[in-house]
Design an enzyme around this catalytic site. Sequence first.
Site, mmCIF file in Angstrom:
data_model
loop_
_atom_site.group_PDB
_atom_site.id
_atom_site.type_symbol
_atom_site.label_atom_id
_atom_site.label_comp_id
_atom_site.label_asym_id
_atom_site.label_seq_id
_atom_site.Cartn_x
_atom_site.Cartn_y
_atom_site.Cartn_z
ATOM 1 N N HIS A 3 35.872 41.941 36.360
ATOM 2 C CA HIS A 3 36.492 43.238 36.081
ATOM 3 C C HIS A 3 35.431 44.342 36.030
ATOM 4 O O HIS A 3 35.323 45.062 35.052
ATOM 5 C CB HIS A 3 37.243 43.191 34.745
ATOM 6 C CG HIS A 3 38.364 42.223 34.703
ATOM 7 N ND1 HIS A 3 38.960 41.800 33.517
ATOM 8 C CD2 HIS A 3 39.027 41.573 35.684
ATOM 9 C CE1 HIS A 3 39.930 40.937 33.786
ATOM 10 N NE2 HIS A 3 39.985 40.791 35.103
ATOM 11 N N THR A 59 43.383 46.088 36.834
ATOM 12 C CA THR A 59 43.973 46.377 38.145
ATOM 13 C C THR A 59 45.119 47.375 38.074
ATOM 14 O O THR A 59 45.224 48.266 38.922
ATOM 15 C CB THR A 59 44.443 45.075 38.817
ATOM 16 O OG1 THR A 59 43.325 44.183 38.937
ATOM 17 C CG2 THR A 59 45.014 45.342 40.197
#
Length: 515
Positions: free
Chosen positions: A450, A496
Amino acid sequence: MSRYPAAVDVAIVGSGPNGAAYARILSEEAPEAVIAMFEVGPTVSAPAGAHVKNIVDAEERRAAQAASQGPARDAETVSSPGAVKAGARTARPGTYLLEDGFRVDGEDGLPVIAFSSNVGGMGAHWTGACPRPGGSERIPFLPDLDELLDEADRLLGVTTDAFDDAPFTALVRERLADAVDPGREEGARVQRMPLAVHRREDGALVWSGSDVVMGDVTRANPNFALHDETLVLRVLLEDGRAAGVEVQDRRTGEKHTVRARFVVVAADGLRTAQVLYASGIRPAALGRMLNDQAQVVYAARIADAAEVAARAGGASGESFGERDVIDGAISEQSGVSWVPYTDEEPFHGQIMQLDASPVPLADEDPVVPGSIVGLGLFTAKDLQWDDRVEFRDDATDAYGLPAMRIRYRLTARDHEVLDRARARIVELAEAVGEPLGERPFTMPPGASLHYQGATRMGASDDGRSVCGPDSEVWGAPGVFVAGNNVIPTATACNPTLTSVALGIRGARSIVRRLS
């Protein structure tokens, strides 16, 4: 004859969910615009960009993952994040590691920082978790953030009910809630994890990849073309503004120029900044404020699972086929619960039932399906200007672009938050059932996948950001950046959904200027 157009309205670099979001919004709102999308990797699934977990045949799925591993196609991988050992440098299927430059002596670095090179990007391999940011995770200068997140839900196909029939999910949430919810606002209480997954009418799971984000409208758009196995060498500028891209056909080695009014660089968390650097677009903040989410994992067993199942009239020893267990990740017997981030507890929890125990159990102690619970807490980074990705002028990577070097340290505050997360995850494991293993495991830095901040967004051009609220790069009109790298805040939740929301805002800005 070249397979590339001479000119387009919009060139998109990268085919992951964020590049796909630009293609979708442009196809819906500016259908006359000519769009070319370029992806360095091959097409590994059908439709293009689909999640590899939707590939039923195990051998075909493994082949798709291997083809996504770019320069490390033949490298050994490990199928489950929980199987990663301390200090091990092994990528997960579908990804490959940064070979050199992942750590500078005396620093923590990001030893398992990883990439994917394939149509769909990491969106062909992700877990599909789409929680919303909360508290200080939210971007304060975007008044329309909630509407953008709603739209991102639509593009990603987010649902919360795909695993409602999985065993023990309600029980797990109930036990977690007893330990977590007191004193929390309603929206921050334990709940179902929003997931980019849905069930077909025949009951089969379908995981969202870039194919879902693009949707039928993009695939049917005669003005949209996807060019795989194409390396974008640099963004072209004329008079300081976007003029196109220089690309290299990976099949032939030939180079071509594609002119464009707008260029969207959505290469990934680090390669987006790499493309800008290679193009001579180098604002002071490029690569800076790099942040990863440190991750603590643990497991517990619902010790009374057989009794609970018997009381509910359910089976306690069913067997599941190979299709139900995919790379040790979320499977048919999984239920996924969410412990939201709060500023008071600066970590985000992803709790799911596993298909097997991560530690050996006695042979005479059979596992009741759904009774092994994996717990993961992601922590928010203490953002630092000097945490960064640097690019070298004297060395190149496997694709011939400037080589990366990671400069990254965990601060005293980071270690304090990690200590709190380790203590908290033990409490959650005990609340769910019987902890498995002596202590939680802290994943090697970079394991979250991430990566954020390298082209961070800012409210104004103050030297501390790369792009503005519409994701347009400061000082380079017509050049947009997209991806988790645009998120400017320290987040612990899966990023996301947020990055796609920011991409929607950027795409709308292009639409307004195309008309």
